[in-house]
Write a protein that holds these residues in place. Sequence first.
Motif, mmCIF file in Angstrom:
data_model
loop_
_atom_site.group_PDB
_atom_site.id
_atom_site.type_symbol
_atom_site.label_atom_id
_atom_site.label_comp_id
_atom_site.label_asym_id
_atom_site.label_seq_id
_atom_site.Cartn_x
_atom_site.Cartn_y
_atom_site.Cartn_z
ATOM 1 N N LEU A 124 -8.072 3.996 3.059
ATOM 2 C CA LEU A 124 -6.856 4.425 3.756
ATOM 3 C C LEU A 124 -7.068 5.596 4.704
ATOM 4 C CD1 LEU A 124 -4.291 4.052 0.828
ATOM 5 C CD2 LEU A 124 -4.555 2.550 2.812
ATOM 6 N N SER A 125 -8.218 6.223 4.652
ATOM 7 C CA SER A 125 -8.511 7.370 5.533
ATOM 8 C C SER A 125 -10.004 7.643 5.502
ATOM 9 C CB SER A 125 -7.755 8.603 5.024
ATOM 10 O OG SER A 125 -8.424 9.792 5.407
ATOM 11 N N ALA A 184 -5.836 0.099 -2.931
ATOM 12 C CA ALA A 184 -5.346 0.268 -1.570
ATOM 13 C C ALA A 184 -5.177 -1.088 -0.876
ATOM 14 C CB ALA A 184 -6.289 1.163 -0.770
ATOM 15 N N LEU A 202 -11.430 9.486 2.594
ATOM 16 C CA LEU A 202 -11.616 8.815 1.303
ATOM 17 C C LEU A 202 -12.882 7.958 1.277
ATOM 18 C CD1 LEU A 202 -7.904 7.688 0.758
ATOM 19 C CD2 LEU A 202 -9.044 9.674 -0.217
ATOM 20 N N PHE A 237 -3.284 9.458 5.784
ATOM 21 C CA PHE A 237 -2.716 8.107 5.733
ATOM 22 C C PHE A 237 -1.800 7.832 6.924
ATOM 23 C CE2 PHE A 237 0.929 5.513 4.428
ATOM 24 C CZ PHE A 237 0.328 4.416 3.862
#
Lengths: 242, 242
Positions: free
Chosen positions: B13-14, B181, B17, B156
């Motif tokens: 998601l980013s 996710a 991460l 996000f």
Amino acid sequence: MNKNQTRTLSVCLSPALLSSYNLEDSIVVVIDIFRASTSICYGIHNGATSIIPVSTVEECLKYSSSGHLLAAERNGAIVEGFNFGNSPFSYTIDKVQGKTIVLTTTNGTRSIQLSKSKRASKVLVGSFLNITALCNWLKIQGQSVVLLCAGWKENFSLEDTLFAGAAVEKLKDGFLIKDDAAHAAFDLYQLAKVDIGSYLKKSSHSARLEKLNIEADIKFCLELDTVDSIPVLSGDKLIKMI
Amino acid sequence: MNKNQTRTLSVCLSPALLSSYNLEDSIVVVIDIFRASTSICYGIHNGATSIIPVSTVEECLKYSSSGHLLAAERNGAIVEGFNFGNSPFSYTIDKVQGKTIVLTTTNGTRSIQLSKSKRASKVLVGSFLNITALCNWLKIQGQSVVLLCAGWKENFSLEDTLFAGAAVEKLKDGFLIKDDAAHAAFDLYQLAKVDIGSYLKKSSHSARLEKLNIEADIKFCLELDTVDSIPVLSGDKLIKMI
């Protein structure tokens, strides 16, 4: 402008994303549904004097001769040689009343310490067990709120996000919501709330926990409003705020 | 076991991460819907020889005397003194055909470079414009796939997550999905897909872009399957793979 209209409500989906958030003057709610934040809420409600979150198993061991209960969990299991890990069933009145617990977990304790280091005005602990008590208290504070999902090893987790979404549902009318994660958490909770347990069957954490044979723990962690206490960080210890 | 049953599909998601993901032997798809990945897909489709992603405005400026087009965006706007930023309308045939573009953006280029540094077997660029071409190609590779959302300043973002969800919808039958996710992105896309533009009205990025008066860009970025090219990273350059 009314103070309530300027306070914001944010959801941080992982401690690894916390650099995007300014926590000063905000109340942070740390969320680690499976199972640290649930067990902390339950233990504090059941009369534990305090719970000391520490980062490492080694730090936990330094308290060996203190008379405190030592709790250590890694990868979902109790670390060998410890009294217990983070199953809520270890935090019943008979076990914890009047006791101090030193706790280290894979995810939850790190989020508590990060929040403290980033100078949050208050660090609280949230779970489905105390969600209504917690949100009712947050509503009347007039401060911005960051819901911090501990996640799994710094990554996104569905169960923590769903709790954040449930809290957004309760709080949204009194706050300004600016971040996308709060909208996403709210929407995911709308899909899940009829039966959170079933929804979470697809989550990675459920699969991990299933292997540990702790279905009763999972069910317990998803029960709503079974306690009305709110743990707060005071110095290095979590104590009962209300 | 069938090779297709062992390959995994993940959504990160980013870029913050990304440490949770092992990219070796995986194909990474970088997603920055508003607007870098959209413009890259459009520019490569329109005959740009290559697009060189660089991290900083300073690096971009080093190419001043190269004859390349220089594109720099920060906080959604073109950096002063540059040919253009990341609006897809700057990447039309008449402007880019036969040209090399050096591009630095707030979010997208960083994700491309991180993926390279983590030794992904291939780094592709995805957008709604090429989603079907991209997914059809991914289906027949027999390799694991990581959909990497560039997000907004490492956090996000809804629009990148929705694209990931749309790709999960197209790919899920041929892959093993292990991360939460991917499930969340898929579910959010189910809520949004009837009218992605309306759904995104609540997103923080929409509010930011509205201020820049680029509604036409947003509409363009959400159009499905307008191109069938796939940009791939080759050395330091994005070129047309198919």
